[in-house]
Design an enzyme around this catalytic site. Structure first.
Site, PDB file in Angstrom:
ATOM      1  N   LYS A 126       0.807  -1.018  -0.017  1.00 23.29           N
ATOM      2  CA  LYS A 126       0.020  -0.060  -0.095  1.00 23.29           C
ATOM      3  C   LYS A 126       0.874   1.091  -0.064  1.00 23.29           C
ATOM      4  CE  LYS A 126      -4.582   0.883   0.185  1.00 23.29           C
ATOM      5  NZ  LYS A 126      -5.676   0.179  -0.036  1.00 23.29           N
ATOM      6  N   ASP A 166      -7.049   4.060  -4.380  1.00 23.55           N
ATOM      7  CA  ASP A 166      -7.776   4.160  -3.160  1.00 23.55           C
ATOM      8  C   ASP A 166      -8.224   5.500  -2.948  1.00 23.55           C
ATOM      9  OD1 ASP A 166      -7.767   2.329  -0.532  1.00 23.55           O
ATOM     10  OD2 ASP A 166      -7.220   4.143   0.331  1.00 23.55           O
TER      11      ASP A 166
HETATM   12  N1  LIG Z   1     -11.104   1.920  -4.453  1.00 24.66           N
HETATM   13  C1  LIG Z   1     -11.059   0.795  -4.288  1.00 24.66           C
HETATM   14  O1  LIG Z   1     -10.908  -0.036  -5.319  1.00 24.66           O
HETATM   15  C2  LIG Z   1     -11.045   0.195  -2.903  1.00 24.66           C
HETATM   16  C3  LIG Z   1     -11.291   0.924  -1.803  1.00 24.66           C
HETATM   17  N2  LIG Z   1     -11.338   0.318  -0.644  1.00 24.66           N
HETATM   18  C4  LIG Z   1     -11.669   1.213   0.443  1.00 24.66           C
HETATM   19  O2  LIG Z   1     -12.728   1.741   0.484  1.00 24.66           O
HETATM   20  C5  LIG Z   1     -12.986   3.093   1.178  1.00 24.66           C
HETATM   21  C6  LIG Z   1     -13.373   4.258   0.132  1.00 24.66           C
HETATM   22  O3  LIG Z   1     -12.483   4.072  -0.866  1.00 24.66           O
HETATM   23  P1  LIG Z   1     -12.873   4.896  -2.320  1.00 24.66           P
HETATM   24  O4  LIG Z   1     -14.304   4.841  -2.538  1.00 24.66           O
HETATM   25  O5  LIG Z   1     -12.122   4.213  -3.213  1.00 24.66           O
HETATM   26  O6  LIG Z   1     -12.290   6.306  -2.088  1.00 24.66           O
HETATM   27  P2  LIG Z   1     -13.078   7.681  -2.653  1.00 24.66           P
HETATM   28  O7  LIG Z   1     -11.817   8.944  -2.503  1.00 24.66           O
HETATM   29  O8  LIG Z   1     -13.539   7.446  -4.082  1.00 24.66           O
HETATM   30  O9  LIG Z   1     -14.181   8.203  -1.619  1.00 24.66           O
HETATM   31  C7  LIG Z   1     -13.933   8.155  -0.398  1.00 24.66           C
HETATM   32  C8  LIG Z   1     -15.317   8.351   0.334  1.00 24.66           C
HETATM   33  O10 LIG Z   1     -15.022   8.471   1.885  1.00 24.66           O
HETATM   34  C9  LIG Z   1     -15.207   9.595   2.533  1.00 24.66           C
HETATM   35  N3  LIG Z   1     -14.310   9.722   3.467  1.00 24.66           N
HETATM   36  C10 LIG Z   1     -12.902   9.857   3.281  1.00 24.66           C
HETATM   37  N4  LIG Z   1     -12.355  10.086   4.384  1.00 24.66           N
HETATM   38  C11 LIG Z   1     -13.383  10.357   5.405  1.00 24.66           C
HETATM   39  C12 LIG Z   1     -13.478  10.529   6.730  1.00 24.66           C
HETATM   40  N5  LIG Z   1     -12.411  10.698   7.615  1.00 24.66           N
HETATM   41  N6  LIG Z   1     -14.599  10.713   7.289  1.00 24.66           N
HETATM   42  C13 LIG Z   1     -15.849  10.361   6.844  1.00 24.66           C
HETATM   43  N7  LIG Z   1     -15.933  10.243   5.119  1.00 24.66           N
HETATM   44  C14 LIG Z   1     -14.562  10.171   4.726  1.00 24.66           C
HETATM   45  C15 LIG Z   1     -14.887  10.682   1.178  1.00 24.66           C
HETATM   46  O11 LIG Z   1     -15.682  11.893   1.561  1.00 24.66           O
HETATM   47  P3  LIG Z   1     -14.890  13.134   1.160  1.00 24.66           P
HETATM   48  O12 LIG Z   1     -14.822  13.540  -0.358  1.00 24.66           O
HETATM   49  O13 LIG Z   1     -15.490  14.215   2.103  1.00 24.66           O
HETATM   50  O14 LIG Z   1     -13.476  13.068   1.594  1.00 24.66           O
HETATM   51  C16 LIG Z   1     -15.690  10.053   0.020  1.00 24.66           C
HETATM   52  O15 LIG Z   1     -16.966   9.928   0.246  1.00 24.66           O
HETATM   53  C17 LIG Z   1     -11.524   3.187   1.896  1.00 24.66           C
HETATM   54  O16 LIG Z   1     -11.581   2.820   2.910  1.00 24.66           O
HETATM   55  C18 LIG Z   1     -10.487   2.239   0.746  1.00 24.66           C
HETATM   56  O17 LIG Z   1      -9.492   1.807   1.298  1.00 24.66           O
HETATM   57  C19 LIG Z   1     -11.220  -0.983  -0.456  1.00 24.66           C
HETATM   58  C20 LIG Z   1     -11.001  -1.832  -1.549  1.00 24.66           C
HETATM   59  C21 LIG Z   1     -10.700  -1.429  -2.638  1.00 24.66           C
HETATM   60  O1  LIG Z   2      -6.714  -2.883  -6.810  1.00 28.40           O
HETATM   61  C1  LIG Z   2      -5.868  -2.561  -6.220  1.00 28.40           C
HETATM   62  O2  LIG Z   2      -4.865  -3.090  -6.233  1.00 28.40           O
HETATM   63  C2  LIG Z   2      -5.769  -2.285  -4.897  1.00 28.40           C
HETATM   64  C3  LIG Z   2      -7.276  -1.924  -4.109  1.00 28.40           C
HETATM   65  C4  LIG Z   2      -7.040  -1.576  -2.499  1.00 28.40           C
HETATM   66  O3  LIG Z   2      -6.125  -0.691  -2.238  1.00 28.40           O
HETATM   67  C5  LIG Z   2      -7.765  -2.476  -1.626  1.00 28.40           C
HETATM   68  O4  LIG Z   2      -8.174  -3.357  -1.793  1.00 28.40           O
HETATM   69  O5  LIG Z   2      -7.883  -1.866  -0.425  1.00 28.40           O
END
Ligand SMILES: NC(=O)C1=CN([C@@H]2O[C@H](COP(=O)(O)OP(=O)(O)OC[C@H]3O[C@@H](n4cnc5c(N)ncnc54)[C@H](OP(=O)(O)O)[C@@H]3O)[C@@H](O)[C@H]2O)C=CC1
Ligand SMILES: O=C(O)CCC(=O)C(=O)O
Length: 447
Positions: A126, A166
């Site tokens: 990561k 992420d």
């Molecule tokens: N993208 C992926 O493929 C993967 C993502 N994840 C996990 O999923 C989660 C979301 O990721 P993703 O959707 O990609 O990220 P994005 O940046 O697309 O969206 C993140 C979302 O979470 C909100 N957020 C971030 N920080 C906070 C906080 N401190 N309190 C409240 N809301 C918050 C953001 O709001 P704001 O815009 O106001 O910051 C936004 O709505 C993370 O935990 C990530 O690690 C897991 C597996 C894969």
């Molecule tokens: O697609 C990837 O390699 C990463 C996805 C990721 O960051 C996660 O699973 O938390």
């Protein structure tokens, strides 16, 4: 607490005392894996878990860049190469002001288990930066990404370490990062996943984490002869994972009543339908606006500033925003309100006490390392397509994603089912993920 777990955790706290998120993630694994190790002779006396909690490599570097006014900024960049026993390091990059070594180590540690669960040959890593893309122009984001990659490029490669997105890193950032890697290395390779479809990306990768989370929840509900059809669903976040979890819930007949961002949550009693979701996608992905703007457009809806959505009555909850966004009181409220299933779309959104509350109430609970593994699994499929220099159809990728999520669910049942028939998915995911990596480490010797 078991004395072996306590001794192990004392050592972890001594070495990483200032890293609370990392300690939290390790504790959850230690509670389930140490008793398993004790019962399985091949792992005895090998200090396997101690070796797994120490990153193989932790890279930290300066990222200097210039904003639109000509001012110079300095951010900190990281890549944590956690474990490569079963494949090249693989895992996302997070750009958010809260990023530090503790948060990235917890994410990299979880990634090792998650990637192992996917059945694909991927190690765990990561990375990211404390850079905040919010409020920056596209040119500023581009200059930052280019500066970040000028250092990162020496540590990654299609057979070494393959980053992806992420929080704060989506299609735009992956494009800028890929462009600079290609320029410096003079090679067009699958060094990042989540790429655009015309330059090596896989169909369904943007949707995969959200879709996969819902597929996993579907498998959990099936064990109770339940489905999403007609269920009320509370979702947090409004980014990549939340958006596509919402899209899949709608396709399966569920009613979504909330979405959120770091400012607060919106509640729409009429349900967030496909048209309203399209508005949210445009608001968040194109205009990069705030979720509160939803209530300007849809008059009957409410905005709750500074609040999380867990007080809203629901059948199913999908936390899809960030770590530790759902605490023990939230868990108790969800249980009291009749929630039957919680599947983590985010990484570690529920804190340890919340998870214990779900277990005590014996409701369905899936940890992110199992339920959100669809994203990295589809990244693994993107790597395969890049190596083969072919592109699978949407249907082919979606079918593979469904199969992988079902396999992960089966593994959780295999290792997590208890005598009374209750499935502890945390235990199941941790042990199933551990076994494959630990066996590879044993085969490769002490390195
Ligand atoms: N993208 C992926 O493929 C993967 C993502 N994840 C996990 O999923 C989660 C979301 O990721 P993703 O959707 O990609 O990220 P994005 O940046 O697309 O969206 C993140 C979302 O979470 C909100 N957020 C971030 N920080 C906070 C906080 N401190 N309190 C409240 N809301 C918050 C953001 O709001 P704001 O815009 O106001 O910051 C936004 O709505 C993370 O935990 C990530 O690690 C897991 C597996 C894969
Ligand atoms: O697609 C990837 O390699 C990463 C996805 C990721 O960051 C996660 O699973 O938390």
């Amino acid at each position: 607490m078991d004395i072996k777990i306590r001794d192990f955790m004392d050592e972890i706290k001594n070495r990483n005392g200032h890293e609370p998120e990392f300690i939290q993630a390790v504790q959850e694994v230690a509670e389930t894996v140490i008793p398993y190790i004790a019962k399985h002779k091949i792992y005895n006396g090998k200090n396997i878990l101690l070796r797994m909690v120490e990153p193989e490599r932790l890279i930290s570097f300066r990222v200097a860049w210039i904003d639109d006014e000509g001012e110079i900024h300095v951010n900190r960049g990281y890549r944590i190469q956690m474990n490569s026993a079963i494949g090249p390091y693989k895992g996302g990059l997070r750009f958010h002001p809260s990023v530090n070594a503790s948060i990235l180590k917890f994410l990299a540690f979880e990634q090792v288990f998650k990637n192992s669960l996917t059945t694909l040959p991927m190690g765990g890593g990561k990375g990211g930066s404390d850079f905040d893309p919010k409020g920056k122009s596209d040119d500023e984001v581009m200059r930052f990404c280019h500066a970040f990659m000028t250092e990162l490029c020496r540590h990654i490669g299609p057979n070494t370490d393959v980053p992806a997105g992420d929080i704060g890193v989506g299609a735009r950032e992956i494009g800028f990062l890929f462009g600079m890697y290609k320029k410096i290395r003079n090679e067009f390779t699958g060094v990042l996943t989540g790429k655009g479809l015309s330059w090596g990306g896989s169909k369904i990768r943007p949707e995969a984490t959200g879709y996969g989370t819902v597929y996993f929840a579907q498998s959990m509900l099936k064990t109770k002869n339940e489905t999403f059809d007609g269920k009320t669903v509370v979702i947090s976040g409004s980014g990549n994972v939340a958006q596509y979890a919402a899209e899949k819930v709608l396709q399966l007949g569920g009613k979504i009543v909330t979405l959120s961002d770091s400012g607060g949550y919106i509640y729409d009693a009429d349900g967030i339908d496909a048209e309203k979701l399209a508005f949210v996608m445009e608001l968040k992905n194109e205009r990069r606006g705030r979720i509160s703007e939803y209530t300007d457009k849809y008059k009957g809806s409410e905005y709750h500033k500074g609040k999380t959505p867990w007080g809203v009555k629901c059948d199913i909850a999908l936390p899809c925003a960030t770590q530790n966004e759902l605490l023990v009181d939230d868990a108790k409220t969800l249980i009291e309100n009749g929630c039957m299933c919680v599947a983590e779309g985010a990484n570690m959104p529920c804190d340890a006490d919340a998870v214990h509350a779900f277990h005590a109430a014996k409701i369905l609970f899936a940890p992110g390392k199992a339920s959100n593994a669809g994203g990295v699994a589809t990244s693994g499929l993107e790597m395969s397509q890049n190596s083969l220099r072919i592109s699978w159809t949407r249907e082919e990728v979606d079918e593979r994603l469904r199969d992988i999520m079902e396999d992960i669910h089966d593994s959780c049942i295999e290792y997590g089912k208890e005598e009374d028939g209750f499935c502890n998915y945390v235990k199941g995911a941790n042990i199933a993920g551990f076994v494959k990596v630990a066996d590879a480490m044993l085969a490769q010797g002490v390195i």
